[in-house]
Motif scaffolding. Structure first.
Motif: not given
Length: 313
Positions: A291-301
């Protein structure tokens, strides 16, 4: 001596926590998953959390209920603070309880906190006395050498992991910039085509609508098809736009459009290359934290994570 024992407990319970996570993930996913923030067989949050609980509560004369309450509060605070700090330091949210009732920022939730409390009571009352006797059995000099070696290994592991995360963040930054430039070029191409279609009297209104609708429908399909189908759709879009350009643009304008299209293709190739090239640390972290999520690049991650999952990590 308290520091000495805490460090020992950190490694012991960090390792046992890692084993617990691996067993849980193996049963759930039916394959081995190296869980935890580090590459080695240790979960630091377990080492810190349980280590602090046993250090602070092992000598306290508490009945089961006060022990359970204090353990629950202490471990919940440690998990919440750890999740928050890791989120702010690395710009990624490593676990997320947002879909659980009574959660705080997705970092902690009531259900898991209650389970943590039960586990800590069992550890303090049953498991830790055995662990403590084992630690006391080891000579202090030998124990100091052992924890020093383990500490050095964990430090190197931590440096490698942090370096891998920094590289991932840098790659996400570059991909974000490329994606923005691709959108800009695409919008520019689309606007030029649209404006010239509207201005060209050779095309009837019906033809204009048909061309516009065709290109729009093809572009909408791009996000919902496989990579192979996406390639064929993009070829169709290119052919349609090429026919439009030949009818609408004089030779000089077509040269400009060709240059933009070539630049678009180059940037798209770079983007695909970056998206498809992942490090061992990135693949491991994606497997360890589903469930790891990127705060700044959510869609790309999420795109990178999907690629990793399709490849089976």
């Amino acid at each position: 001596m308290q520091i000495y024992y805490f460090i020992f407990y950190f490694f012991i319970y960090g390792f046992l926590g890692w084993c617990t996570e691996v067993v849980f993930a193996t049963v759930k996913q039916r394959r081995f998953v190296n869980r935890g923030f580090l590459n080695g067989p240790i979960c630091p949050v377990y080492g810190v959390g349980v280590g602090m609980v046993v250090i602070l509560l092992e000598s306290a004369e508490m009945t089961i209920v006060p022990l359970y309450v204090v353990s629950t509060v202490l471990v919940t605070a440690i998990e919440g603070i750890t999740g928050y700090l890791m989120d702010r330091m690395f710009h990624h949210k490593w676990w997320d309880y947002s879909n659980q009732p009574l959660n705080i920022g997705g970092y902690v939730c009531l259900l898991f906190s209650l389970a943590w409390g039960v586990a800590c009571v069992i550890i303090v009352r049953i498991i830790h006395p055995v662990v403590n006797r084992g630690v006391e059995w080891i000579p202090v000099v030998l124990g100091s050498i052992l924890v020093s070696i383990l500490g050095a290994v964990v430090f190197v592991d931590l440096c490698a992991t942090v370096s891998g995360i920094m590289k991932l963040n840098k790659k996400l930054d570059v991909m974000e910039k490329i994606a923005a430039e691709l959108k800009e070029i695409s919008d520019s191409l689309g606007e030029n085509i649209y404006e010239n279609v509207m201005e060209t009297m050779e095309f009837s209104e019906e033809t204009k609508k048909q061309l516009d609708t065709t290109v729009s429908e093809l572009r909408e399909k791009l996000d919902s098809v496989s990579e192979e189908q996406k390639g064929r759709l993009e070829e169709r879009i290119d052919r349609v736009e090429e026919k439009i350009e030949k009818k609408l643009y004089p030779e000089e304008q077509r040269a400009i459009m060709t240059e933009l299209r070539n630049k678009y293709a180059d940037l798209k190739g770079k983007y695909a290359e970056l998206a498809g090239r992942t490090t061992l640390v990135t693949r491991r972290l994606i497997g360890a934290f589903p469930k790891m999520e990127s705060r700044l690049h959510k869609e790309i991650f999420n795109e990178i994570r999907s690629r990793v999952w399709r490849r089976g990590n």
